[in-house]
Design a protein around this motif. Sequence first.
Motif, mmCIF file in Angstrom:
data_model
loop_
_atom_site.group_PDB
_atom_site.id
_atom_site.type_symbol
_atom_site.label_atom_id
_atom_site.label_comp_id
_atom_site.label_asym_id
_atom_site.label_seq_id
_atom_site.Cartn_x
_atom_site.Cartn_y
_atom_site.Cartn_z
ATOM 1 N N SER A 148 4.162 -3.234 5.522
ATOM 2 C CA SER A 148 4.594 -1.901 5.090
ATOM 3 C C SER A 148 5.538 -2.024 3.900
ATOM 4 N N ARG A 150 7.710 0.545 0.674
ATOM 5 C CA ARG A 150 8.058 1.871 0.164
ATOM 6 C C ARG A 150 8.861 1.719 -1.130
ATOM 7 N N LYS A 220 -3.258 2.213 0.750
ATOM 8 C CA LYS A 220 -3.678 1.134 1.626
ATOM 9 C C LYS A 220 -3.983 -0.062 0.745
ATOM 10 N N ALA A 225 -1.962 -3.697 4.464
ATOM 11 C CA ALA A 225 -0.598 -3.175 4.350
ATOM 12 C C ALA A 225 -0.614 -1.744 3.826
ATOM 13 N N LEU A 226 0.340 -0.942 4.297
ATOM 14 C CA LEU A 226 0.485 0.433 3.824
ATOM 15 C C LEU A 226 1.704 0.537 2.923
ATOM 16 N N ALA A 227 1.571 1.294 1.838
ATOM 17 C CA ALA A 227 2.664 1.444 0.880
ATOM 18 C C ALA A 227 2.888 2.920 0.593
ATOM 19 N N TYR A 228 4.147 3.314 0.561
ATOM 20 C CA TYR A 228 4.524 4.705 0.345
ATOM 21 C C TYR A 228 5.289 4.818 -0.974
ATOM 22 N N TYR A 247 8.398 -4.762 4.261
ATOM 23 C CA TYR A 247 8.477 -5.290 5.621
ATOM 24 C C TYR A 247 7.292 -6.214 5.890
ATOM 25 N N SER A 252 12.239 -8.738 6.162
ATOM 26 C CA SER A 252 12.209 -7.546 5.321
ATOM 27 C C SER A 252 13.095 -7.727 4.104
#
Length: 346
Positions: A148, A150, A220, A225-228, A247, A252
């Motif tokens: 993850s 951000r 995505k 992994a997801l990214a904001y 993370y 992290s």
Amino acid sequence: MKIKWGVIGCGGIADRRTIPGMLLADNAELVAVMDANGQLAQKVKEKYGVKYAFTEEKDLLALEEIDAVYIASPVFCHKPQALVAARAKKHILLEKPLALSSGDSIEIAEECQKQGVKLGAGLMMRYHSYHQAMKRLIAEGKLGQIVSMRAQLTCWYPEIPGNWRQDKTRSGGGALMDMGIHCVDLLQYISGLQAREVAAFVGNQTFGYSADDSASVLLKMEGGALAYVDANFNIPDAAARCRLEIYGTRGSILAEGTISQVEGGKCEVVLSDDSLGYDAAQDRVDVVPLELDVSFGNMYTKEIEAFGRAIEEDGEPPVSGCDAIRVQKIIEAAYRASEQKTTVSL
């Protein structure tokens, strides 16, 4: 060897950040500046002791002594100015986005290749000491599998009559294209992961101009992994924290204030072990964050020096036109995802 530079569009970020950084570069010499506003061009010439000031790019490009140009004019001027600069055989460092659309940006890149000149992009936040240290840490596997991320960049940008950046037809986009582009680029650069799918909510919450003042994007990445990404023109500068969070299965990285025009901020790293068993109590009190040990410098100086070395050594610019086109395509996909209320594959 010193690369002799001309600056096209010498107000704004050029005067505020890039020219001062250029003057500190060991391998750069500023020869000429140009701006459509003649009074501004003359003022910048006198401010920095530059030899020439012009109001038309053709006059600057006619100078044989100039090796490279930095273009920081409004986005709608980028394509015609970059094309004529390439045909004048000048290497080009071009501010982001390279043009109003990725299609136009590709045309610029193709012309630069045809003319045998280098094309670099003004994604200078890659040169931040913390961001480069984060990249090394992840490449060494210290965070394990990235799961993850951000990044956020915001400012207060109220309505200004006639402002080109607030007009989507002249800027190519608002908060997302102007600021979110740095966030997307940094997340890919630092993690080493490329975005594969995008969903987004983009629009105007506060102001009435045609460019967006608010954007939230979900990416995505390859590997899952997801990214904001959060980008806003409607959050007061004093309230903004510009956080960057990454993370992984082993730890992290938490940074604040590093996504900025000035090298600084703070960064903490927590390293653990992905072989640990499940802790029902979720005890988090025994981990002491580590501070990354870096020396701050000037991102714009590093940017100019790195581009200059690419010219001297006939190598690829470390932040290339292709890098900028790739991230611009992601931003454009986010706009489409928001408009169509769907997920877009990249």
